[in-house]
Write an enzyme that holds these catalytic residues in place. Structure first.
Site, PDB file in Angstrom:
ATOM      1  CG  ASP A  61      -1.851   1.173   1.289  1.00  0.00           C
ATOM      2  OD1 ASP A  61      -1.553   2.223   0.668  1.00  0.00           O
ATOM      3  OD2 ASP A  61      -2.902   1.067   1.933  1.00  0.00           O
ATOM      4  CG  ASN A  88       0.235   1.646 -12.571  1.00  0.00           C
ATOM      5  OD1 ASN A  88      -0.059   2.127 -13.668  1.00  0.00           O
ATOM      6  ND2 ASN A  88      -0.654   0.962 -11.852  1.00  0.00           N
ATOM      7  CE1 TYR A 166      -4.977  10.954 -11.546  1.00  0.00           C
ATOM      8  CE2 TYR A 166      -5.543  12.308 -13.448  1.00  0.00           C
ATOM      9  CZ  TYR A 166      -4.950  11.175 -12.913  1.00  0.00           C
ATOM     10  OH  TYR A 166      -4.319  10.275 -13.743  1.00  0.00           O
ATOM     11  CE  LYS A 170      -1.516  10.587 -11.928  1.00  0.00           C
ATOM     12  NZ  LYS A 170      -0.785   9.379 -11.469  1.00  0.00           N
ATOM     13  CB  THR A 201      -8.766   1.503 -16.270  1.00  0.00           C
ATOM     14  OG1 THR A 201      -8.754   2.860 -15.823  1.00  0.00           O
ATOM     15  CG2 THR A 201      -7.629   1.285 -17.269  1.00  0.00           C
TER      16      THR A 201
HETATM   17  N1  LIG Z   1      -6.943   5.348 -17.108  1.00  0.00           N
HETATM   18  C1  LIG Z   1      -6.515   6.510 -17.649  1.00  0.00           C
HETATM   19  O1  LIG Z   1      -7.130   7.034 -18.580  1.00  0.00           O
HETATM   20  C2  LIG Z   1      -5.262   7.160 -17.141  1.00  0.00           C
HETATM   21  C3  LIG Z   1      -4.775   8.271 -17.828  1.00  0.00           C
HETATM   22  C4  LIG Z   1      -3.616   8.891 -17.403  1.00  0.00           C
HETATM   23  C5  LIG Z   1      -2.953   8.386 -16.298  1.00  0.00           C
HETATM   24  N2  LIG Z   1      -3.443   7.309 -15.626  1.00  0.00           N
HETATM   25  C6  LIG Z   1      -2.697   6.811 -14.464  1.00  0.00           C
HETATM   26  O2  LIG Z   1      -2.417   5.441 -14.649  1.00  0.00           O
HETATM   27  C7  LIG Z   1      -2.276   4.798 -13.381  1.00  0.00           C
HETATM   28  C8  LIG Z   1      -3.128   3.545 -13.365  1.00  0.00           C
HETATM   29  O3  LIG Z   1      -4.469   3.923 -13.591  1.00  0.00           O
HETATM   30  P1  LIG Z   1      -5.598   2.899 -14.094  1.00  0.00           P
HETATM   31  O4  LIG Z   1      -6.378   3.600 -15.116  1.00  0.00           O
HETATM   32  O5  LIG Z   1      -5.013   1.585 -14.380  1.00  0.00           O
HETATM   33  O6  LIG Z   1      -6.500   2.849 -12.767  1.00  0.00           O
HETATM   34  P2  LIG Z   1      -7.214   1.634 -12.009  1.00  0.00           P
HETATM   35  O7  LIG Z   1      -7.700   0.611 -12.981  1.00  0.00           O
HETATM   36  O8  LIG Z   1      -8.166   2.272 -11.065  1.00  0.00           O
HETATM   37  O9  LIG Z   1      -6.005   0.973 -11.182  1.00  0.00           O
HETATM   38  C9  LIG Z   1      -5.386   1.699 -10.166  1.00  0.00           C
HETATM   39  C10 LIG Z   1      -4.494   0.755  -9.406  1.00  0.00           C
HETATM   40  O10 LIG Z   1      -3.862   1.496  -8.334  1.00  0.00           O
HETATM   41  C11 LIG Z   1      -4.067   0.768  -7.151  1.00  0.00           C
HETATM   42  N3  LIG Z   1      -3.990   1.610  -5.963  1.00  0.00           N
HETATM   43  C12 LIG Z   1      -4.774   2.652  -5.622  1.00  0.00           C
HETATM   44  N4  LIG Z   1      -4.398   3.117  -4.427  1.00  0.00           N
HETATM   45  C13 LIG Z   1      -3.359   2.348  -4.005  1.00  0.00           C
HETATM   46  C14 LIG Z   1      -2.547   2.330  -2.867  1.00  0.00           C
HETATM   47  N5  LIG Z   1      -2.730   3.187  -1.860  1.00  0.00           N
HETATM   48  N6  LIG Z   1      -1.551   1.410  -2.775  1.00  0.00           N
HETATM   49  C15 LIG Z   1      -1.360   0.527  -3.777  1.00  0.00           C
HETATM   50  N7  LIG Z   1      -2.104   0.466  -4.880  1.00  0.00           N
HETATM   51  C16 LIG Z   1      -3.104   1.384  -4.989  1.00  0.00           C
HETATM   52  C17 LIG Z   1      -5.412   0.104  -7.310  1.00  0.00           C
HETATM   53  O11 LIG Z   1      -5.586  -0.935  -6.372  1.00  0.00           O
HETATM   54  P3  LIG Z   1      -7.071  -1.372  -5.842  1.00  0.00           P
HETATM   55  O12 LIG Z   1      -7.616  -2.344  -6.851  1.00  0.00           O
HETATM   56  O13 LIG Z   1      -6.742  -2.001  -4.511  1.00  0.00           O
HETATM   57  O14 LIG Z   1      -7.887  -0.121  -5.719  1.00  0.00           O
HETATM   58  C18 LIG Z   1      -5.265  -0.391  -8.747  1.00  0.00           C
HETATM   59  O15 LIG Z   1      -4.472  -1.553  -8.778  1.00  0.00           O
HETATM   60  C19 LIG Z   1      -2.663   5.846 -12.337  1.00  0.00           C
HETATM   61  O16 LIG Z   1      -1.508   6.429 -11.775  1.00  0.00           O
HETATM   62  C20 LIG Z   1      -3.432   6.886 -13.145  1.00  0.00           C
HETATM   63  O17 LIG Z   1      -3.367   8.167 -12.567  1.00  0.00           O
HETATM   64  C21 LIG Z   1      -4.585   6.686 -16.010  1.00  0.00           C
END
Ligand SMILES: NC(=O)c1ccc[n+]([C@@H]2O[C@H](COP(=O)([O-])OP(=O)(O)OC[C@H]3O[C@@H](n4cnc5c(N)ncnc54)[C@H](OP(=O)(O)O)[C@@H]3O)[C@@H](O)[C@H]2O)c1
Length: 250
Positions: A61, A88, A166, A170, A201
């Protein structure tokens, strides 16, 4: 002590993190699946292994310093070093209609704990192990919405966004990346911020127009840079540039 390439991905149990772990595993790396929930972490480990990856769940975490320290200790004991760290894990939150004037400190703190303080805590805990690798790579998964230039371009795709927690988290992560790059400039370590683009996602209720696998390609590219690769950049998908990959403005 192992000679295998060891990669740790935080928040690897789903979304872009899971896809990143899958792709790094397909390259032959041992992938450490950082996840805060044991059930979700074990399930990701199971499916990654079923797909042929040498995957191992590591409880992590990023908001819990004891959890971060325990993860670093585990990796040191089992593997002695770390070649790739992908910060990530991330969350998105907003108050009301996502206007600055409606933003609460509770939301700011919650988002910063994960998106800003988390990567600093994890990077510092693992830096001794990254320094032991021949040429470690650190990837901070950021976003184009952290780019002040992109967010303030009146003609740009992000012109309508006003949320503070958010995007500003970043922006902070981008500066953090740039400062680590300065400190590590004379080492073989390369550290960059990744923009995966808008990916479908759980993060955005699957509204993104790219896949998590496509977004993960950005992290994998930065995690596998050659020795003369860049450091201290925001690199990835550019919404304002016709959807290609490249360096983004801070
Ligand atoms: N999706 C997009 O369009 C997008 C665009 C730009 C940047 N991003 C970035 O990409 C990264 C991944 O995003 P995603 O879209 O894959 O989101 P996601 O599907 O919601 O996955 C987020 C992941 O982070 C984990 N997490 C959250 N809080 C945590 C903590 N305190 N300790 C450890 N793990 C934690 C979640 O675990 P749980 O399952 O336990 O909640 C999950 O595994 C993020 O940094 C996000 O800001 C995403």
């Amino acid at each position: 002590m192992t000679t295998k390439t060891i990669a740790l991905v935080t928040g690897a149990n789903k979304g872009i993190g899971y896809a990143t772990a899958r792709q790094l595993g397909a390259l032959g790396m041992t992938v450490l699946v950082g996840a805060r929930d044991t059930g979700r972490g074990r399930e990701a480990e199971r499916t990654l292994r079923a797909g042929g990856a040498d995957a191992r769940f590591v409880p992590l975490d990023v908001t819990d310093e004891a959890s971060v320290a325990a993860a670093a200790k585990l990796v040191e004991q089992e593997y002695d070093h770390l070649d790739v760290l992908v910060n990530n894990a991330g969350i998105v939150r907003a108050d009301g209609s996502a206007l600055p004037s409606e933003t609460t400190l509770a939301t700011m703190r919650e988002v910063y704990e994960t998106n800003v303080f988390g990567p600093v805590a994890v990077t510092n805990a693992f830096l001794p192990l990254l320094r032991r690798a021949p040429a470690a790579r650190i990837v901070n998964v950021s976003s184009e919405v952290g780019s002040i230039a992109a967010m303030t371009n009146p003609e740009g795709a992000l012109a309508g966004l006003t949320s503070v927690p958010y995007p500003s988290s970043k922006t902070a992560l981008n500066m953090i990346t740039a400062m680590y790059a300065k400190e590590l400039r004379d080492t073989p370590i390369r550290i960059n911020a990744a923009n995966p683009g808008y990916c479908a996602t759980d993060f955005n209720s699957h509204a993104g127009f790219r896949t998590a696998e496509e977004g993960a390609e950005v992290s994998v590219h930065l995690a596998t840079l050659p020795a003369d690769g860049p450091t201290g950049l925001l690199w990835g998908f550019r919404m304002d540039e016709g959807g290609d990959y490249g360096v983004l403005p801070w």
